[in-house]
Design a protein around this motif. Structure first.
Motif, PDB file in Angstrom:
ATOM      1  N   ASP A 134       0.829  -1.215   0.000  1.00 35.96           N
ATOM      2  CA  ASP A 134       0.000   0.000   0.000  1.00 35.96           C
ATOM      3  C   ASP A 134       0.860   1.260   0.000  1.00 35.96           C
ATOM      4  OD1 ASP A 134      -2.385  -1.436  -0.009  1.00 35.96           O
ATOM      5  OD2 ASP A 134      -2.454  -1.523   2.183  1.00 35.96           O
ATOM      6  N   LYS A 135       2.074   1.170   0.556  1.00 35.66           N
ATOM      7  CA  LYS A 135       2.978   2.323   0.612  1.00 35.66           C
ATOM      8  C   LYS A 135       3.905   2.414  -0.600  1.00 35.66           C
ATOM      9  CE  LYS A 135       3.797   2.982   5.571  1.00 35.66           C
ATOM     10  NZ  LYS A 135       4.899   2.955   6.537  1.00 35.66           N
ATOM     11  N   CYS A 136       4.218   1.262  -1.207  1.00 35.59           N
ATOM     12  CA  CYS A 136       5.216   1.208  -2.273  1.00 35.59           C
ATOM     13  C   CYS A 136       4.796   2.073  -3.459  1.00 35.59           C
ATOM     14  CB  CYS A 136       5.412  -0.234  -2.734  1.00 35.59           C
ATOM     15  SG  CYS A 136       6.664  -0.414  -4.024  1.00 35.59           S
ATOM     16  N   ILE A 137       5.763   2.866  -3.965  1.00 33.64           N
ATOM     17  CA  ILE A 137       5.503   3.721  -5.124  1.00 33.64           C
ATOM     18  C   ILE A 137       6.157   3.178  -6.394  1.00 33.64           C
ATOM     19  CG2 ILE A 137       5.129   5.804  -3.751  1.00 33.64           C
ATOM     20  CD1 ILE A 137       8.039   6.637  -4.486  1.00 33.64           C
ATOM     21  N   GLY A 138       6.810   2.034  -6.297  1.00 35.66           N
ATOM     22  CA  GLY A 138       7.404   1.389  -7.458  1.00 35.66           C
ATOM     23  C   GLY A 138       8.586   2.116  -8.062  1.00 35.66           C
ATOM     24  N   CYS A 139       9.350   2.816  -7.241  1.00 38.00           N
ATOM     25  CA  CYS A 139      10.489   3.593  -7.754  1.00 38.00           C
ATOM     26  C   CYS A 139      11.639   2.710  -8.221  1.00 38.00           C
ATOM     27  CB  CYS A 139      10.969   4.599  -6.716  1.00 38.00           C
ATOM     28  SG  CYS A 139      11.768   3.846  -5.284  1.00 38.00           S
ATOM     29  N   GLY A 140      11.745   1.501  -7.665  1.00 40.08           N
ATOM     30  CA  GLY A 140      12.764   0.555  -8.096  1.00 40.08           C
ATOM     31  C   GLY A 140      14.106   0.659  -7.399  1.00 40.08           C
ATOM     32  N   VAL A 141      14.242   1.518  -6.402  1.00 39.99           N
ATOM     33  CA  VAL A 141      15.508   1.660  -5.686  1.00 39.99           C
ATOM     34  C   VAL A 141      15.907   0.328  -5.048  1.00 39.99           C
ATOM     35  CG1 VAL A 141      16.644   2.767  -3.712  1.00 39.99           C
ATOM     36  CG2 VAL A 141      15.314   4.124  -5.298  1.00 39.99           C
ATOM     37  N   CYS A 142      14.956  -0.367  -4.456  1.00 45.72           N
ATOM     38  CA  CYS A 142      15.270  -1.648  -3.804  1.00 45.72           C
ATOM     39  C   CYS A 142      15.790  -2.670  -4.812  1.00 45.72           C
ATOM     40  CB  CYS A 142      14.062  -2.188  -3.052  1.00 45.72           C
ATOM     41  SG  CYS A 142      12.594  -2.470  -4.073  1.00 45.72           S
ATOM     42  N   VAL A 143      15.222  -2.675  -5.996  1.00 42.95           N
ATOM     43  CA  VAL A 143      15.644  -3.613  -7.036  1.00 42.95           C
ATOM     44  C   VAL A 143      17.053  -3.278  -7.523  1.00 42.95           C
ATOM     45  CG1 VAL A 143      15.118  -4.537  -9.320  1.00 42.95           C
ATOM     46  CG2 VAL A 143      13.256  -4.004  -7.740  1.00 42.95           C
ATOM     47  N   GLN A 144      17.341  -1.996  -7.648  1.00 46.01           N
ATOM     48  CA  GLN A 144      18.677  -1.583  -8.077  1.00 46.01           C
ATOM     49  C   GLN A 144      19.730  -1.961  -7.041  1.00 46.01           C
ATOM     50  OE1 GLN A 144      18.437   2.619  -8.836  1.00 46.01           O
ATOM     51  NE2 GLN A 144      17.119   2.357 -10.615  1.00 46.01           N
ATOM     52  N   ILE A 145      19.400  -1.796  -5.766  1.00 44.91           N
ATOM     53  CA  ILE A 145      20.347  -2.077  -4.688  1.00 44.91           C
ATOM     54  C   ILE A 145      20.446  -3.571  -4.404  1.00 44.91           C
ATOM     55  CG2 ILE A 145      20.750  -1.792  -2.199  1.00 44.91           C
ATOM     56  CD1 ILE A 145      19.581   1.044  -2.525  1.00 44.91           C
ATOM     57  N   CYS A 146      19.330  -4.265  -4.470  1.00 49.51           N
ATOM     58  CA  CYS A 146      19.301  -5.669  -4.046  1.00 49.51           C
ATOM     59  C   CYS A 146      18.438  -6.530  -4.987  1.00 49.51           C
ATOM     60  CB  CYS A 146      18.781  -5.733  -2.617  1.00 49.51           C
ATOM     61  SG  CYS A 146      19.109  -7.297  -1.801  1.00 49.51           S
TER      62      CYS A 146
ATOM     63  N   GLY B 234       2.881  -2.061 -10.806  1.00 51.01           N
ATOM     64  CA  GLY B 234       3.655  -0.848 -10.569  1.00 51.01           C
ATOM     65  C   GLY B 234       4.260  -0.747  -9.185  1.00 51.01           C
ATOM     66  N   ILE B 235       4.534  -1.899  -8.574  1.00 50.69           N
ATOM     67  CA  ILE B 235       5.125  -1.915  -7.238  1.00 50.69           C
ATOM     68  C   ILE B 235       6.219  -2.983  -7.165  1.00 50.69           C
ATOM     69  CG2 ILE B 235       3.088  -1.032  -6.044  1.00 50.69           C
ATOM     70  CD1 ILE B 235       2.475  -3.931  -5.207  1.00 50.69           C
ATOM     71  N   ALA B 236       7.029  -2.892  -6.128  1.00 47.07           N
ATOM     72  CA  ALA B 236       8.075  -3.893  -5.895  1.00 47.07           C
ATOM     73  C   ALA B 236       7.479  -5.097  -5.174  1.00 47.07           C
ATOM     74  CB  ALA B 236       9.200  -3.299  -5.069  1.00 47.07           C
ATOM     75  N   ARG B 237       8.130  -6.245  -5.383  1.00 47.64           N
ATOM     76  CA  ARG B 237       7.758  -7.477  -4.694  1.00 47.64           C
ATOM     77  C   ARG B 237       9.023  -8.109  -4.119  1.00 47.64           C
ATOM     78  NH1 ARG B 237       6.010 -11.976  -6.726  1.00 47.64           N
ATOM     79  NH2 ARG B 237       7.127 -11.781  -8.677  1.00 47.64           N
ATOM     80  N   VAL B 238       8.849  -8.880  -3.074  1.00 44.29           N
ATOM     81  CA  VAL B 238       9.962  -9.597  -2.469  1.00 44.29           C
ATOM     82  C   VAL B 238      10.147 -10.925  -3.205  1.00 44.29           C
ATOM     83  CG1 VAL B 238      10.831 -10.686  -0.371  1.00 44.29           C
ATOM     84  CG2 VAL B 238       9.536  -8.557  -0.217  1.00 44.29           C
ATOM     85  N   LEU B 239      11.353 -11.155  -3.698  1.00 41.74           N
ATOM     86  CA  LEU B 239      11.685 -12.429  -4.337  1.00 41.74           C
ATOM     87  C   LEU B 239      12.148 -13.456  -3.323  1.00 41.74           C
ATOM     88  CD1 LEU B 239      13.817 -11.456  -7.479  1.00 41.74           C
ATOM     89  CD2 LEU B 239      11.554 -12.489  -7.450  1.00 41.74           C
TER      90      LEU B 239
END
Length: 60
Positions: free
Chosen positions: A8-20, A31-36
């Motif tokens: 609900d908070k995620c804005i889908g910016c992709g910073v987490c994906v770039q870092i990890c 349009g949001i991040a998910r935990v793999l």
């Protein structure tokens, strides 16, 4: 370790994906991040700390 994202908070910016990319991915249809890897990876804490909306939780 347990990693989760508040979708609900995620804005889908992709910073987490770039870092990890080992632990996170972008769900482009939503349009949001998910935990793999809910069990985490070495980089999840940096991703959590870099999230602009603080939607990543890392429980030890």
């Amino acid at each position: 370790m347990r990693v989760s994202i508040d979708s609900d908070k995620c804005i889908g910016c992709g910073v987490c994906v770039q870092i990890c990319p080992d632990a996170f991915t972008l769900d482009e249809s939503k349009g949001i991040a998910r935990v793999l890897r809910p069990e985490g990876a070495d980089c999840v804490e940096e991703a959590r700390d870099s999230c602009p909306v603080s939607c990543i939780t890392v429980e030890e």
